[in-house]
Design an enzyme around this catalytic site. Structure first.
Site, PDB file in Angstrom:
ATOM      1  NE  ARG A 173       7.708  -5.431  -3.321  1.00  0.00           N
ATOM      2  CZ  ARG A 173       6.640  -4.750  -3.688  1.00  0.00           C
ATOM      3  NH1 ARG A 173       5.445  -5.287  -3.528  1.00  0.00           N
ATOM      4  NH2 ARG A 173       6.744  -3.550  -4.200  1.00  0.00           N
ATOM      5  CB  ALA A 174       7.011 -13.597  -4.487  1.00  0.00           C
TER       6      ALA A 174
END
Length: 700
Positions: free
Chosen positions: A275-276
């Site tokens: 997700r980062a």
């Protein structure tokens, strides 16, 4: 309607303003979590943003703000006629901390659905916030079940409500903004990860900037309309720039070079999951659009990483969010060198160019605000009612003399509080689980048994108020004997309101865990304080994971101090523990009596939250007449009030006096040694803390 403070008039807080503006440009970035001390205008800034968002078109007969340009086939109010369109400003909806789940996702009238056959749905805040801003003040104090529903909607763009086979779904896409004061508790790491960006805010220490904040706030309070009119031109310029950046966003190119930089940065900081990388890529793209460019450059990646990664690299609950900028620059510098070497070979467009940090269109032109004129750079206009703190009244720490001072030993002169320098805590470990006996009704958590809105169904009862948790089998059982009398003629069951039954559910609650820690000379003299701090730190970590409130009392010298008033900020407890000095006599009775007073006050503040007292001591007591007798009497008072307790015996050495065991008898509490506290030892079987009094006030 009151006039909001102009966004352009806010002083300082460039990173916060930029993060909000990037989400306005690209809502897919995923929202903003704003962390900061009280009185830093977090709420003021968020409310000001809503006035800059483009207007939305919808239908007059739609409660779910459907977009006429992209009809929602699943809208509960659809289908809509083309002639009922209108345009309105984007909404900012606030979610109160104490809101119910029905208030958030909407409520289905189960009674009408069963008795009248009508599916009546009342939209919640997720519907109201669609295509606008959903603002959660004190998001760290929000119940876990509300946070889960909120973030699920933010991730999927839709809200779902399920009630006994009846299902409603509607679109719910919004800019999610949460604010929090870290002193009042942290969010779980997995929930932190669901916020796209995070920003730390603090009051400026510059005199001129503080003066300007006060000057603007006073002018606004005196005449809000005139103040807003003064900044109208700057506000219009920001609206136009947001609209232009939104239009440009689909044309922004995220090349392979930029993607490799993003992946290298995320890998270099060892963030979990992917997700980062995705959020950083979306943020870098929004930065390029905000700067009016169609290519993502290195400085976009750097700025995006500073906003998207700090809260994703925490390794334990007591780590503060942050990012090593030197390390970030080193990772990016490696790519700069590779680009220079390969410049003539492949002409990578993502290398440094005229649009980089020093270029005319770079994000660095106007500082972190990225092109916002200096007069709009912003405010901490103190919105006193919006940001509240809980740790302002913490007692100051005592000054610490030399660690090897002879006065730091047991038996110092009465009235003095000699102390040794704080020692580091030993490595924390997984601890045994201790429960409060009985069945409570406190805040949702993971420690003790309790009646909760979520959990396994254990029975049924007549509804108390609006029916939200139908027990279908019990309802049918109540209605079945009356079918002949009610003239049932067809296959359907005739159900009356008196037949309805709601489910009684049992889950887990969070408790108030109050630590009473012996910091006297007997602990320092026997070199046990490091192990003791490690044990307390482990228990604090356990309290964090089980959603408890915690407090800490230390006793040493001539009395007992409340080192940490009851709070949800477990990391604040860890910080107090780290600085805890030792030395002086052992006023055990004072520590227990102070604990009794703290628990009395907390019962008045929050009667439903049951306490668990954890006494960490070797059982010794010195100072004053008959210190052991006084300690026994104080323990007896706590036991008589039904306080669930556990004693952690810190006594060490070949000769043991067994005083902690005697204290446990007075408290009617189990006694565990430091070794037995570990969950991975043979003797560390999970047991419930038992008292021989009536099984506590919360028992069913």
């Amino acid at each position: 309607m009151s006039t909001p403070y102009p966004f352009a008039a806010i002083v300082g807080m460039d990173s916060l303003r930029l993060a909000l503006l990037l989400n306005a440009v690209s809502p897919s970035v995923g929202g903003v979590l704003v962390r900061g001390e009280k009185g830093t205008a977090k709420t003021t800034t968020v409310r000001a943003l809503a006035t800059l968002l483009p207007e939305v078109g919808t239908h007059t007969d739609c409660r779910f703000a459907c977009d006429p340009a992209a009809p929602d086939a699943t809208c509960p109010d659809g289908p809509h006629e083309d002639g009922t369109r209108f345009v309105r400003p984007a909404r900012m909806v606030e979610l109160p901390v104490g809101a119910s789940e029905d208030r958030l996702v909407g409520s289905l009238d189960i009674e009408r659905a069963l008795s009248d056959g009508v599916k009546a749905f009342e939209p919640g805040l997720l519907a109201a916030a669609h295509r606008g801003v959903l603002y959660v003040d004190e998001v760290n104090l929000l119940g876990d079940h509300l946070v889960d529903s909120l973030l699920d909607a933010a991730a999927t763009g839709a809200a779902h409500i399920e009630r006994e086979g009846v299902s409603v779904r509607h679109a719910s896409r919004f800019l999610l903004v949460g604010t929090m004061n870290p002193e009042e508790g942290e969010l779980r790491p997995q929930l932190l990860d669901r916020f796209g960006l995070t920003v730390e805010v603090a009051a400026s220490r510059e005199t001129d900037e503080r003066v300007e904040v006060v000057r603007r706030r006073l002018a606004f309070d005196e005449d809000p309309a005139a103040f807003a009119a003064k900044w109208a031109a700057e506000e219009d310029a920001l609206r136009e720039r947001i609209a232009a950046a939104r239009a440009l966003l689909p044309s922004v190119r995220l090349g392979d070079g930029a993607l490799r930089r993003i992946a290298a940065v995320c890998a270099g900081f060892e963030v979990d999951g992917m997700r980062a990388d995705i959020v950083t890529a979306r943020t870098a793209t929004a930065l390029a659009a905000w700067a009016g460019r169609t290519d993502v450059v290195t400085d976009d990646v750097r700025q995006a990483a500073l906003l998207a990664l700090p809260h994703r690299r925490r390794r334990n609950p007591f780590d503060a969010p942050g990012l090593d900028e030197d390390k970030l620059d080193e990772i990016l510098r490696q790519f700069e060198e590779e680009d220079e070497e390969n410049q003539g070979e492949d002409g990578d467009p993502q290398g440094p160019d005229d649009d980089g940090p020093g270029g005319p269109d770079g994000p660095g032109d106007g500082g972190p605000g990225d092109g916002v004129p200096p007069q709009e750079t912003t405010q901490e206009a103190t919105d006193a009612g919006s940001d509240t703190g809980s740790a302002a009244d913490l007692p100051p720490q005592r000054e610490q003399p030399a660690a090897d001072s002879p006065s730091a030993q047991e038996g110092s002169a009465p009235g003095a509080a000699p102390e040794a320098a704080p020692v580091a805590a030993a490595e924390p470990f997984r601890t045994r689980k201790f429960d409060v006996p009985g069945l409570g009704e406190g805040a949702a958590g993971r420690r003790s048994r309790a009646r909760t809105a979520h959990g396994r169904t254990t029975g049924a009862r007549r509804p108390r108020g609006t029916l939200t948790r139908l027990h279908l089998a019990a309802t049918l059982q109540a209605a079945a004997p009356h079918q002949r009398a009610r003239g049932r003629a067809g296959r359907g069951l005739v159900v009356r309101r008196d037949d309805l039954r709601e489910a009684v559910r049992e889950g887990r609650e969070g408790n108030l865990v109050l630590f009473v820690v012996d910091a006297s000379g007997s602990m320092a003299a026997r070199k046990r304080m490091s192990a003791v701090k490690g044990a307390v730190l482990s228990l604090l970590l356990d309290a964090y994971q089980r959603r408890d409130k915690i407090g800490m009392i230390t006793f040493r010298g001539s009395g007992a101090d409340v080192a940490l008033p009851p709070t949800s900020s477990v990391d604040a407890g860890a910080a107090r523990l780290e600085k805890l000095p030792t030395g002086g006599r052992t006023p055990l009775a004072d520590g227990l009596l102070r604990a009794r007073e703290v628990l009395r006050v907390e019962r008045l503040r929050d009667p439903s939250r049951r306490p668990l007292l954890v006494v960490v001591t070797d059982g010794r007591a010195t100072g004053g007449p008959e210190p052991l007798v006084r300690a026994s009497r104080a323990a007896g008072l706590l036991a008589a009030e039904g306080t669930a307790s556990v004693v952690v015996d810190c006594e060490a050495g070949p000769v043991r006096l067994g005083l902690a065991a005697e204290l446990g008898q007075s408290l009617r509490a189990p006694v565990v040694t430091l070794d037995e506290l570990r969950a991975d030892t043979v003797t560390a079987l999970v047991r419930t803390v038992r008292t021989t009094t009536a099984t506590t006030r919360g028992a069913a």
